[in-house]
Design a protein around this motif. Structure first.
Motif, PDB file in Angstrom:
ATOM      1  N   GLU A  84       0.834  -1.210   0.000  1.00 25.20           N
ATOM      2  CA  GLU A  84       0.000   0.000   0.000  1.00 25.20           C
ATOM      3  C   GLU A  84       0.865   1.255   0.000  1.00 25.20           C
ATOM      4  OE1 GLU A  84      -4.105  -1.038   2.352  1.00 25.20           O
ATOM      5  OE2 GLU A  84      -2.256  -1.071   3.536  1.00 25.20           O
ATOM      6  N   LEU A  85       1.942   1.232   0.778  1.00 20.33           N
ATOM      7  CA  LEU A  85       2.821   2.402   0.848  1.00 20.33           C
ATOM      8  C   LEU A  85       3.567   2.637  -0.460  1.00 20.33           C
ATOM      9  CD1 LEU A  85       4.207   1.936   4.463  1.00 20.33           C
ATOM     10  CD2 LEU A  85       2.658   3.730   3.673  1.00 20.33           C
ATOM     11  N   LYS A  86       3.868   1.551  -1.190  1.00 14.85           N
ATOM     12  CA  LYS A  86       4.577   1.690  -2.469  1.00 14.85           C
ATOM     13  C   LYS A  86       3.700   2.338  -3.538  1.00 14.85           C
ATOM     14  CE  LYS A  86       7.533  -2.350  -1.968  1.00 14.85           C
ATOM     15  NZ  LYS A  86       7.770  -3.706  -2.481  1.00 14.85           N
ATOM     16  N   VAL A  87       2.422   1.994  -3.548  1.00 11.47           N
ATOM     17  CA  VAL A  87       1.554   2.483  -4.628  1.00 11.47           C
ATOM     18  C   VAL A  87       0.640   3.631  -4.206  1.00 11.47           C
ATOM     19  CG1 VAL A  87       1.559   0.257  -5.815  1.00 11.47           C
ATOM     20  CG2 VAL A  87      -0.272   0.781  -4.192  1.00 11.47           C
ATOM     21  N   GLY A  88       0.593   3.916  -2.909  1.00 18.64           N
ATOM     22  CA  GLY A  88      -0.309   4.958  -2.427  1.00 18.64           C
ATOM     23  C   GLY A  88       0.421   6.038  -1.667  1.00 18.64           C
ATOM     24  N   MET A  89      -0.336   7.067  -1.341  1.00 16.26           N
ATOM     25  CA  MET A  89       0.223   8.144  -0.522  1.00 16.26           C
ATOM     26  C   MET A  89      -0.918   8.895   0.161  1.00 16.26           C
ATOM     27  SD  MET A  89       1.533  10.762  -3.534  1.00 16.26           S
ATOM     28  CE  MET A  89       2.389  11.853  -2.444  1.00 16.26           C
ATOM     29  N   LEU A  90      -0.575   9.617   1.191  1.00 15.54           N
ATOM     30  CA  LEU A  90      -1.550  10.450   1.879  1.00 15.54           C
ATOM     31  C   LEU A  90      -1.795  11.680   1.025  1.00 15.54           C
ATOM     32  CD1 LEU A  90       0.017  10.274   5.444  1.00 15.54           C
ATOM     33  CD2 LEU A  90      -2.091   9.159   4.728  1.00 15.54           C
ATOM     34  N   ARG A  98       0.070   7.853  -8.107  1.00 11.62           N
ATOM     35  CA  ARG A  98      -0.098   7.089  -6.868  1.00 11.62           C
ATOM     36  C   ARG A  98      -1.517   7.260  -6.362  1.00 11.62           C
ATOM     37  NH1 ARG A  98       4.732   8.343  -2.960  1.00 11.62           N
ATOM     38  NH2 ARG A  98       3.981   6.492  -1.900  1.00 11.62           N
ATOM     39  N   LYS A  99      -2.015   6.206  -5.745  1.00  6.98           N
ATOM     40  CA  LYS A  99      -3.389   6.191  -5.239  1.00  6.98           C
ATOM     41  C   LYS A  99      -3.444   6.801  -3.841  1.00  6.98           C
ATOM     42  CE  LYS A  99      -4.386   1.924  -7.671  1.00  6.98           C
ATOM     43  NZ  LYS A  99      -4.769   0.528  -7.561  1.00  6.98           N
ATOM     44  N   THR A 100      -4.652   7.165  -3.436  1.00  7.75           N
ATOM     45  CA  THR A 100      -4.869   7.671  -2.082  1.00  7.75           C
ATOM     46  C   THR A 100      -4.950   6.494  -1.124  1.00  7.75           C
ATOM     47  OG1 THR A 100      -6.129   9.534  -2.974  1.00  7.75           O
ATOM     48  CG2 THR A 100      -6.405   9.048  -0.630  1.00  7.75           C
ATOM     49  N   LEU A 101      -4.209   6.573  -0.033  1.00  7.54           N
ATOM     50  CA  LEU A 101      -4.290   5.537   1.001  1.00  7.54           C
ATOM     51  C   LEU A 101      -5.657   5.597   1.681  1.00  7.54           C
ATOM     52  CD1 LEU A 101      -0.724   5.915   2.535  1.00  7.54           C
ATOM     53  CD2 LEU A 101      -1.557   3.980   1.191  1.00  7.54           C
ATOM     54  N   SER A 102      -6.038   4.521   2.334  1.00  3.43           N
ATOM     55  CA  SER A 102      -7.332   4.407   3.007  1.00  3.43           C
ATOM     56  C   SER A 102      -7.653   5.664   3.823  1.00  3.43           C
ATOM     57  CB  SER A 102      -7.320   3.199   3.941  1.00  3.43           C
ATOM     58  OG  SER A 102      -8.322   3.297   4.925  1.00  3.43           O
ATOM     59  N   PRO A 103      -8.772   6.332   3.525  1.00  2.00           N
ATOM     60  CA  PRO A 103      -9.133   7.537   4.281  1.00  2.00           C
ATOM     61  C   PRO A 103      -9.303   7.265   5.779  1.00  2.00           C
ATOM     62  CG  PRO A 103     -10.465   7.370   2.298  1.00  2.00           C
ATOM     63  CD  PRO A 103      -9.701   6.079   2.413  1.00  2.00           C
ATOM     64  N   GLU A 104      -9.861   6.112   6.116  1.00  2.00           N
ATOM     65  CA  GLU A 104     -10.070   5.787   7.532  1.00  2.00           C
ATOM     66  C   GLU A 104      -8.734   5.636   8.258  1.00  2.00           C
ATOM     67  OE1 GLU A 104     -11.504   1.943  10.005  1.00  2.00           O
ATOM     68  OE2 GLU A 104     -12.893   2.615   8.449  1.00  2.00           O
ATOM     69  N   ARG A 105      -7.811   4.889   7.665  1.00  4.83           N
ATOM     70  CA  ARG A 105      -6.500   4.707   8.310  1.00  4.83           C
ATOM     71  C   ARG A 105      -5.669   5.983   8.228  1.00  4.83           C
ATOM     72  NH1 ARG A 105      -4.343  -0.324   5.551  1.00  4.83           N
ATOM     73  NH2 ARG A 105      -6.013   0.077   4.076  1.00  4.83           N
ATOM     74  N   SER A 106      -5.886   6.788   7.193  1.00  6.16           N
ATOM     75  CA  SER A 106      -5.199   8.086   7.104  1.00  6.16           C
ATOM     76  C   SER A 106      -5.641   9.001   8.244  1.00  6.16           C
ATOM     77  CB  SER A 106      -5.494   8.757   5.758  1.00  6.16           C
ATOM     78  OG  SER A 106      -4.959   7.996   4.705  1.00  6.16           O
ATOM     79  N   ARG A 107      -6.922   8.930   8.591  1.00  3.97           N
ATOM     80  CA  ARG A 107      -7.447   9.724   9.707  1.00  3.97           C
ATOM     81  C   ARG A 107      -6.835   9.238  11.039  1.00  3.97           C
ATOM     82  NH1 ARG A 107     -12.205  10.222   7.720  1.00  3.97           N
ATOM     83  NH2 ARG A 107     -12.936   8.199   8.398  1.00  3.97           N
ATOM     84  N   SER A 130       7.039  12.649   5.240  1.00  8.23           N
ATOM     85  CA  SER A 130       7.939  11.552   5.584  1.00  8.23           C
ATOM     86  C   SER A 130       7.347  10.199   5.197  1.00  8.23           C
ATOM     87  CB  SER A 130       8.234  11.585   7.088  1.00  8.23           C
ATOM     88  OG  SER A 130       9.085  10.525   7.433  1.00  8.23           O
ATOM     89  N   LEU A 131       6.063  10.000   5.471  1.00 11.92           N
ATOM     90  CA  LEU A 131       5.436   8.715   5.126  1.00 11.92           C
ATOM     91  C   LEU A 131       5.352   8.557   3.605  1.00 11.92           C
ATOM     92  CD1 LEU A 131       4.226   6.135   6.286  1.00 11.92           C
ATOM     93  CD2 LEU A 131       1.986   7.213   6.073  1.00 11.92           C
ATOM     94  N   ASN A 132       5.003   9.619   2.899  1.00 10.92           N
ATOM     95  CA  ASN A 132       4.957   9.543   1.435  1.00 10.92           C
ATOM     96  C   ASN A 132       6.337   9.231   0.856  1.00 10.92           C
ATOM     97  OD1 ASN A 132       2.198  10.029   1.336  1.00 10.92           O
ATOM     98  ND2 ASN A 132       2.444  12.229   1.067  1.00 10.92           N
ATOM     99  N   GLN A 133       7.371   9.848   1.414  1.00 14.12           N
ATOM    100  CA  GLN A 133       8.735   9.593   0.942  1.00 14.12           C
ATOM    101  C   GLN A 133       9.155   8.157   1.270  1.00 14.12           C
ATOM    102  OE1 GLN A 133      10.736  11.636  -0.987  1.00 14.12           O
ATOM    103  NE2 GLN A 133      11.874   9.722  -1.170  1.00 14.12           N
ATOM    104  N   TYR A 134       8.716   7.664   2.408  1.00 15.01           N
ATOM    105  CA  TYR A 134       9.011   6.283   2.791  1.00 15.01           C
ATOM    106  C   TYR A 134       8.452   5.322   1.734  1.00 15.01           C
ATOM    107  CZ  TYR A 134       9.112   1.994   5.544  1.00 15.01           C
ATOM    108  OH  TYR A 134       9.319   0.704   5.983  1.00 15.01           O
ATOM    109  N   GLY A 135       7.247   5.579   1.254  1.00 14.77           N
ATOM    110  CA  GLY A 135       6.656   4.751   0.201  1.00 14.77           C
ATOM    111  C   GLY A 135       7.472   4.805  -1.078  1.00 14.77           C
TER     112      GLY A 135
END
Length: 145
Positions: A84-90, A98-107, A130-135
């Motif tokens: 999820e982190l490789k293909v998504g981001m906040l 890149r796709k949007t990460l789960s809105p619920e878990r992003s919250r 930082s999390l987006n760069q980690y992905g």
């Protein structure tokens, strides 16, 4: 007659306490369930609330990280899979592929950052970056192997 008045007063106080307990419980549920929709940008940022933020039996706010960046990566690893982190981001910007990460878990991620560092937008912005760069790092590391 005096005893009757005391009983009536006691019952009123008891009823008021019950109402207060119900309201506190409702507010806790709203906070835990993210029931407060939207934000009021005119409010001053708050400091750390030290409220426990839990995801799948893990107390996210107890994870290590003395900076928003380090803490974000630790929390992100708990909330999202490596894929999820490789293909998504906040909150991805357009045309980034890149796709949007789960809105619920992003919250939940945002709640954990706010609980540990406060609601100042700069802490969340640093953590999100930082999390987006980690992905991105995970994705490029995999492609190098």
């Amino acid at each position: 007659m005096l005893l009757s008045d005391c009983n009536t007063t006691f019952l009123k106080i008891d009823k008021t306490l019950q109402d207060v307990r119900k309201e506190l419980k409702r507010l806790r549920i709203m906070h835990q369930g993210h029931g407060s929709q939207g934000s009021n940008d005119s409010q001053q940022p708050q400091g750390p609330s030290n409220t426990e933020v839990v995801f799948k039996d893990t107390i996210l706010t107890s994870l290590p990280g003395s900076s928003p960046s380090t803490f974000a990566r630790n929390v992100g690893r708990q909330l999202f899979t490596e894929q999820e982190l490789k293909v998504g981001m906040l909150s991805p910007q357009k045309d980034r592929g890149r796709k949007t990460l789960s809105p619920e878990r992003s919250r939940i991620f945002k709640d954990a950052i706010s609980s540990k560092f406060g609601s100042n937008h700069k802490y969340y912005a640093e953590a999100k970056r930082s999390l987006n760069q980690y992905g991105i790092d995970l994705k490029s590391k995999k492609s190098l192997n």
